[in-house]
Write a protein that holds these residues in place. Sequence first.
Motif, PDB file in Angstrom:
ATOM      1  N   ASN A 207       2.681   6.610  -6.720  1.00  0.00           N
ATOM      2  CA  ASN A 207       1.520   7.231  -7.358  1.00  0.00           C
ATOM      3  C   ASN A 207       0.987   6.362  -8.493  1.00  0.00           C
ATOM      4  OD1 ASN A 207      -0.429   9.292  -7.627  1.00  0.00           O
ATOM      5  ND2 ASN A 207       0.745  10.294  -9.245  1.00  0.00           N
TER       6      ASN A 207
ATOM      7  N   ARG B 189       1.237   4.221  -2.953  1.00  0.00           N
ATOM      8  CA  ARG B 189       1.108   5.647  -2.619  1.00  0.00           C
ATOM      9  C   ARG B 189       2.371   6.413  -3.014  1.00  0.00           C
ATOM     10  NH1 ARG B 189      -0.351   4.762   2.048  1.00  0.00           N
ATOM     11  NH2 ARG B 189       1.644   4.874   3.113  1.00  0.00           N
TER      12      ARG B 189
ATOM     13  N   CYS C  78       0.844  -1.204   0.000  1.00  0.00           N
ATOM     14  CA  CYS C  78       0.000   0.000   0.000  1.00  0.00           C
ATOM     15  C   CYS C  78       0.875   1.248   0.000  1.00  0.00           C
ATOM     16  CB  CYS C  78      -0.925  -0.004   1.218  1.00  0.00           C
ATOM     17  SG  CYS C  78      -2.296  -1.191   1.124  1.00  0.00           S
ATOM     18  N   SER C  79       1.930   1.231   0.790  1.00  0.00           N
ATOM     19  CA  SER C  79       2.867   2.361   0.811  1.00  0.00           C
ATOM     20  C   SER C  79       3.570   2.507  -0.532  1.00  0.00           C
ATOM     21  CB  SER C  79       3.908   2.161   1.916  1.00  0.00           C
ATOM     22  OG  SER C  79       3.297   2.161   3.191  1.00  0.00           O
TER      23      SER C  79
ATOM     24  N   ASP D 132      -3.904   4.482  -6.067  1.00  0.00           N
ATOM     25  CA  ASP D 132      -2.664   5.258  -5.980  1.00  0.00           C
ATOM     26  C   ASP D 132      -2.561   6.090  -4.708  1.00  0.00           C
ATOM     27  OD1 ASP D 132      -4.637   7.040  -6.665  1.00  0.00           O
ATOM     28  OD2 ASP D 132      -3.716   7.677  -8.552  1.00  0.00           O
ATOM     29  N   SER D 133      -3.567   6.010  -3.853  1.00  0.00           N
ATOM     30  CA  SER D 133      -3.467   6.621  -2.520  1.00  0.00           C
ATOM     31  C   SER D 133      -3.100   5.592  -1.460  1.00  0.00           C
ATOM     32  CB  SER D 133      -4.798   7.292  -2.145  1.00  0.00           C
ATOM     33  OG  SER D 133      -5.082   8.363  -3.025  1.00  0.00           O
ATOM     34  N   GLY D 134      -2.927   4.346  -1.895  1.00  0.00           N
ATOM     35  CA  GLY D 134      -2.536   3.289  -0.965  1.00  0.00           C
ATOM     36  C   GLY D 134      -3.694   2.619  -0.270  1.00  0.00           C
ATOM     37  N   ASN D 135      -4.898   2.758  -0.817  1.00  0.00           N
ATOM     38  CA  ASN D 135      -6.076   2.136  -0.210  1.00  0.00           C
ATOM     39  C   ASN D 135      -6.473   0.874  -0.969  1.00  0.00           C
ATOM     40  OD1 ASN D 135      -6.482   4.362   1.647  1.00  0.00           O
ATOM     41  ND2 ASN D 135      -7.217   5.526  -0.119  1.00  0.00           N
TER      42      ASN D 135
END
Length: 280
Positions: free
Chosen positions: A79, A76, A72-73, A106-109
């Motif tokens: 991107n 993010r 997830c990181s 791309d927000s890590g969700n």
Amino acid sequence: MANSIRVAAAQMTSVNDLATNFATCSRLAKEAASAGAKLLCFPENFSYVGSLQGDSIKIAERLDGPIINKYCSLARESNIWLSLGGFQEKGSDEAHLRNTHVLIDDSGNIKTTYSKMHLFDVDVPGGAVYKESSFTEAGNDIVAVDSPFGRLGLTVCYDLRFPEVYQQLRFHQNAQVLLVPAAFTTVTGQAHWEILLRARAIETQCYVIAAAQAGKHNDKRESYGDTLIIDPWGTIVGRLPDRLSTGIAVADIDFSLIDSVRAKMPISMHRKPIEFWKSV
């Protein structure tokens, strides 16, 4: 939605070391982002391939555990959306896991997940005997989700041999892009991999993104490779120079092509319900 958007599919040789595989995935994510891709698809077992039976059970984690948190990181920080093609998710008991396809934005969700429905219990001609059901729980739900890359249909590896899944994704779930992460054996890959993928693309009029494991993982396991991106007409539009190297294939999802193919050959209008009659 833009008329086209760039995607990438990774080819890699995962091993029995989480850190090594994450380093490879991180490098490929940076490469995909530099190429302008907004989605990167990793193959089945991207994070780990065990050397011994039972190894995957030992490293299996929940989706909120440290392994998925790292990816997830990565999404993010890079991107970029990530399709994690088959993660060893903890099952309902200590003896089982779920082979789970995880989609991260791309927000890590985590946007959605799909658990592999069809488990690979096969005596491969000229190859090894596999019994995935001995340690894996099968999923029950077909999954599609909206994204900047169109409506995505999620599958995993052996699902590819069951066209009804892809028919459901296209004609009942309105999928435009089908994700097929895999770790095909060398015997079955050589015989059927490209043929099946192109058939799924043609019969559903969808893009197919097939990220593949490649090469020798250990002394006992080898994967076929040949990562492919295929358009709705069945044309291969993305492919690595060879089927064994680590790298990415890049292509553009052209939404106008999807519309054009479907308008010129409107199979969704021509489909008829088929009833199977039991002989009396």
